[in-house]
Design a protein around this motif. Structure first.
Motif, PDB file in Angstrom:
ATOM      1  N   ALA A  79       0.826  -1.213   0.000  1.00  0.00           N
ATOM      2  CA  ALA A  79       0.000   0.000   0.000  1.00  0.00           C
ATOM      3  C   ALA A  79       0.861   1.265   0.000  1.00  0.00           C
ATOM      4  CB  ALA A  79      -0.930  -0.012   1.218  1.00  0.00           C
ATOM      5  N   ASN A  80       1.964   1.268   0.747  1.00  0.00           N
ATOM      6  CA  ASN A  80       2.824   2.456   0.779  1.00  0.00           C
ATOM      7  C   ASN A  80       3.467   2.706  -0.582  1.00  0.00           C
ATOM      8  OD1 ASN A  80       2.328   2.955   3.497  1.00  0.00           O
ATOM      9  ND2 ASN A  80       4.025   1.669   4.179  1.00  0.00           N
ATOM     10  N   THR A  81       3.906   1.632  -1.230  1.00  0.00           N
ATOM     11  CA  THR A  81       4.496   1.772  -2.563  1.00  0.00           C
ATOM     12  C   THR A  81       3.452   2.268  -3.553  1.00  0.00           C
ATOM     13  OG1 THR A  81       5.982  -0.068  -2.073  1.00  0.00           O
ATOM     14  CG2 THR A  81       5.776   0.577  -4.379  1.00  0.00           C
ATOM     15  N   ALA A  82       2.225   1.786  -3.408  1.00  0.00           N
ATOM     16  CA  ALA A  82       1.144   2.218  -4.292  1.00  0.00           C
ATOM     17  C   ALA A  82       0.867   3.711  -4.128  1.00  0.00           C
ATOM     18  CB  ALA A  82      -0.115   1.406  -4.012  1.00  0.00           C
ATOM     19  N   MET A  83       0.859   4.184  -2.896  1.00  0.00           N
ATOM     20  CA  MET A  83       0.638   5.611  -2.651  1.00  0.00           C
ATOM     21  C   MET A  83       1.781   6.441  -3.232  1.00  0.00           C
ATOM     22  SD  MET A  83      -2.260   6.278  -1.359  1.00  0.00           S
ATOM     23  CE  MET A  83      -1.915   7.985  -0.892  1.00  0.00           C
ATOM     24  N   LEU A  84       3.012   5.971  -3.045  1.00  0.00           N
ATOM     25  CA  LEU A  84       4.165   6.666  -3.614  1.00  0.00           C
ATOM     26  C   LEU A  84       4.047   6.733  -5.135  1.00  0.00           C
ATOM     27  CD1 LEU A  84       7.057   7.848  -3.600  1.00  0.00           C
ATOM     28  CD2 LEU A  84       7.904   5.492  -3.613  1.00  0.00           C
ATOM     29  N   ALA A  85       3.644   5.629  -5.743  1.00  0.00           N
ATOM     30  CA  ALA A  85       3.510   5.595  -7.198  1.00  0.00           C
ATOM     31  C   ALA A  85       2.447   6.577  -7.674  1.00  0.00           C
ATOM     32  CB  ALA A  85       3.159   4.178  -7.652  1.00  0.00           C
ATOM     33  N   ALA A  86       1.316   6.600  -7.009  1.00  0.00           N
ATOM     34  CA  ALA A  86       0.240   7.489  -7.414  1.00  0.00           C
ATOM     35  C   ALA A  86       0.647   8.948  -7.282  1.00  0.00           C
ATOM     36  CB  ALA A  86      -1.004   7.204  -6.574  1.00  0.00           C
ATOM     37  N   GLU A  87       1.313   9.280  -6.182  1.00  0.00           N
ATOM     38  CA  GLU A  87       1.748  10.671  -5.994  1.00  0.00           C
ATOM     39  C   GLU A  87       2.809  11.046  -7.014  1.00  0.00           C
ATOM     40  OE1 GLU A  87       1.841  14.471  -4.649  1.00  0.00           O
ATOM     41  OE2 GLU A  87       0.362  12.886  -4.270  1.00  0.00           O
ATOM     42  N   THR A  88       3.693  10.113  -7.333  1.00  0.00           N
ATOM     43  CA  THR A  88       4.725  10.375  -8.343  1.00  0.00           C
ATOM     44  C   THR A  88       4.092  10.682  -9.692  1.00  0.00           C
ATOM     45  OG1 THR A  88       6.281   8.913  -7.204  1.00  0.00           O
ATOM     46  CG2 THR A  88       6.734   9.396  -9.521  1.00  0.00           C
ATOM     47  N   VAL A  89       3.062   9.928 -10.057  1.00  0.00           N
ATOM     48  CA  VAL A  89       2.360  10.165 -11.323  1.00  0.00           C
ATOM     49  C   VAL A  89       1.669  11.528 -11.300  1.00  0.00           C
ATOM     50  CG1 VAL A  89       0.446   9.383 -12.781  1.00  0.00           C
ATOM     51  CG2 VAL A  89       2.040   7.716 -11.819  1.00  0.00           C
ATOM     52  N   SER A  90       0.998  11.830 -10.214  1.00  0.00           N
ATOM     53  CA  SER A  90       0.286  13.112 -10.112  1.00  0.00           C
ATOM     54  C   SER A  90       1.238  14.297 -10.256  1.00  0.00           C
ATOM     55  CB  SER A  90      -0.459  13.198  -8.777  1.00  0.00           C
ATOM     56  OG  SER A  90      -1.482  12.241  -8.690  1.00  0.00           O
ATOM     57  N   VAL A  91       2.368  14.222  -9.579  1.00  0.00           N
ATOM     58  CA  VAL A  91       3.348  15.318  -9.630  1.00  0.00           C
ATOM     59  C   VAL A  91       3.904  15.477 -11.044  1.00  0.00           C
ATOM     60  CG1 VAL A  91       5.633  16.060  -8.836  1.00  0.00           C
ATOM     61  CG2 VAL A  91       3.951  15.183  -7.190  1.00  0.00           C
ATOM     62  N   ALA A  92       4.205  14.357 -11.691  1.00  0.00           N
ATOM     63  CA  ALA A  92       4.726  14.417 -13.062  1.00  0.00           C
ATOM     64  C   ALA A  92       3.711  15.063 -13.997  1.00  0.00           C
ATOM     65  CB  ALA A  92       5.085  13.017 -13.550  1.00  0.00           C
ATOM     66  N   PHE A  93       2.441  14.723 -13.837  1.00  0.00           N
ATOM     67  CA  PHE A  93       1.399  15.311 -14.682  1.00  0.00           C
ATOM     68  C   PHE A  93       1.289  16.812 -14.438  1.00  0.00           C
ATOM     69  CE2 PHE A  93      -3.246  16.429 -14.703  1.00  0.00           C
ATOM     70  CZ  PHE A  93      -3.314  16.687 -16.060  1.00  0.00           C
ATOM     71  N   ARG A  94       1.320  17.219 -13.184  1.00  0.00           N
ATOM     72  CA  ARG A  94       1.223  18.657 -12.889  1.00  0.00           C
ATOM     73  C   ARG A  94       2.362  19.421 -13.547  1.00  0.00           C
ATOM     74  NH1 ARG A  94       0.942  17.362  -6.661  1.00  0.00           N
ATOM     75  NH2 ARG A  94      -1.017  16.161  -6.608  1.00  0.00           N
ATOM     76  N   LYS A  95       3.560  18.874 -13.472  1.00  0.00           N
ATOM     77  CA  LYS A  95       4.721  19.526 -14.069  1.00  0.00           C
ATOM     78  C   LYS A  95       4.570  19.637 -15.588  1.00  0.00           C
ATOM     79  CE  LYS A  95       8.134  18.213 -10.555  1.00  0.00           C
ATOM     80  NZ  LYS A  95       9.335  17.358 -10.277  1.00  0.00           N
TER      81      LYS A  95
END
Length: 469
Positions: free
Chosen positions: A448-464
């Motif tokens: 679950a922690n890795t999944a949350m990290l992955a989701a946040e990483t994707v979100s940040v990349a999209f915002r950029k």
């Protein structure tokens, strides 16, 4: 010599453990193909080199070009994590050096395959009398099963394809969903059935065959028939409606094959087996061990309800080969290989290690992580989840409020940024005519922690990417 082997094997184990125990910051290779190749190109030297030195050179040259496919943040394609238990068994398999073609050459290899096959059928809820061929992966599993299908449907109309080939044979109608995996079409090509000479059936938005269109196509066709269904669409993870489709195919005496490279493992868990009711009614099934069972590459299974049809299509006979007596099992009777790796050892070891509950938990964990990622991303403005996340696959689209062309572009750029930054690894695809990003959760270490990290990483990349930064 014994001391030399001890030292060499110990060195190999030490180097392998070092690779696996390192938790890298980046889930991507340091070098791409051309760069990796440039470090390798040289003339072969004249003299013999010490084995220890060669091993060290191998690691130094290879590791910069290796993807961290075994890591918990690798979400590309559908690739398992090569569990240490399976890897250790595979080490021994290589050291034992068995040619697993027949039971006389390697009684242990043949018997381990037999027991592992029994366990596989039990865990996957498939008919206990089915035969299992241990192959390289789902591509060859599909090939082997469809070879049995081809032989059997032609035998029913009086044609022996194994003896007489396809020249002059009655034509076979192959019915397949529009969103079948490419390896199915490859298998059809290899078998002389043609990758384009098929009846393609329309699918719904998740890639499931539409029952009404399937019934129309089956009733319209004449002569020998093979129907190919799917357990786990490669983008969405969706399942064809087996309970509806298989009886229709049965009414026309069609052979039903299921490509279940990863999705068939849904049968292993009480929380997911409701996704594929009726899949056990088919005639054959293809699935992988190196996906959800986490065995090392290469490990796939060709499963056929009718063992005689399976053996008729695959058996290789020669005067110098031993004859299998009643109760014996020759592994080469179920696969298109005579000289072959003893693949049963790693499968046996993984199933013995995990047990029924461990396999179920592994499937459930991956599906849970996929849902966490999807739920997090769905809350991000501009990101759209395009599939029902019932299994381990997530497909998403970036720039959902933009034009199609602009959304395609921002989706491509976001994927490229994620691959370049390397915190996680994801891939892209085209789905229903648009660019999407695929996330495949297939690793036993993804929690679950890795999944949350992955989701946040994707979100940040999209915002950029959206801000052009």
């Amino acid at each position: 010599m014994a001391e030399g082997i001890d030292a060499l094997f110990a060195q190999a184990a030490h180097l392998a453990a070092g690779f696996r125990q390192t938790d890298p910051q980046l889930h991507r290779p340091q070098l791409q193909y051309q760069e990796c190749l440039a470090t390798l190109v040289e003339d072969l030297q004249e003299e013999t080199l010490a084995m220890e030195d060669v091993l060290q050179h191998l690691v130094e040259k290879a590791e910069p070009g290796l993807h961290r496919m075994t890591g918990p943040r690798f979400f590309g394609w559908v690739i398992g994590g090569s569990h240490p238990m399976g890897v250790a068994a595979d080490f021994l398999t290589s050291a034992w050096g068995q040619n697993a073609g027949n039971h006389t050459a390697s009684p242990a290899a043949a018997s381990f395959e037999k027991v592992a096959a029994t366990w596989l059928l039990d865990v996957l809820g498939l008919p206990a009398q089915s035969s299992v061929g241990f192959v390289t992966g789902a591509t060859v599993a599909n090939f082997s099963c469809l070879a049995a299908a081809r032989g059997e449907v032609l035998r029913r109309v009086g044609w022996n394809v194994d003896a007489d080939g396809l020249f002059g044979a009655p034509p076979i109608t192959v019915v397949v969903g529009d969103d079948a995996h490419t390896t199915v079409f490859s298998a059809l090509q290899f078998l002389g059935l043609g990758h384009d000479r098929v009846v393609r059936i329309a699918t719904d938005r998740q890639g499931r065959i539409l029952a009404r269109h399937f019934e129309e196509a089956v009733n319209k066709a004449a002569g020998p028939m093979i129907a190919i269904l799917q357990a786990g669409q490669i983008n969405t993870g969706a399942f064809d409606p087996f309970a509806e489709l298989i009886p229709v195919a049965r009414s026309r005496d069609a052979w039903v094959h299921v490509d279940g490279a990863f999705g068939l493992w849904a049968k292993a868990s009480p929380s997911t087996r409701h996704l594929c009711p009726g899949v056990e009614l088919a005639d054959s099934w293809a699935t992988d061990g190196h996906k959800w069972l986490q065995t090392p590459y290469d490990s796939g299974y060709a499963i056929v309800r009718d063992e005689v049809a399976h053996r008729r299509a695959m058996t290789i006979a020669a005067s110098y080969l031993p004859i299998a007596a009643e109760g014996d099992r020759d592994p080469s009777h179920y696969v298109p290989e005579l000289s072959r790796r003893a693949r049963g050892f790693a499968t046996w070891a993984m199933m013995k290690h995990l047990g029924r509950n461990g396999i179920a938990s592994l499937v459930e964990g991956c599906c849970s992580s996929a849902r966490i990622i999807a739920e997090h991303l769905s809350r991000e403005p501009g990101i759209e989840i395009l599939n029902d996340v019932d299994l381990n696959q997530v497909i998403c689209r970036f720039g959902s409020d933009l034009s199609t062309a602009d959304a395609d572009e921002v989706t491509r750029r976001t994927i490229a940024r994620l691959q370049r930054e390397g915190t996680i690894f994801v891939t892209g695809a085209r789905w229903r005519g648009i660019e999407v990003m695929r996330i495949s959760v297939s690793n036993y270490r993804t929690d679950a922690n890795t999944a949350m990290l992955a989701a946040e990483t994707v979100s940040v990349a999209f915002r950029k990417e959206r801000l052009g930064s």
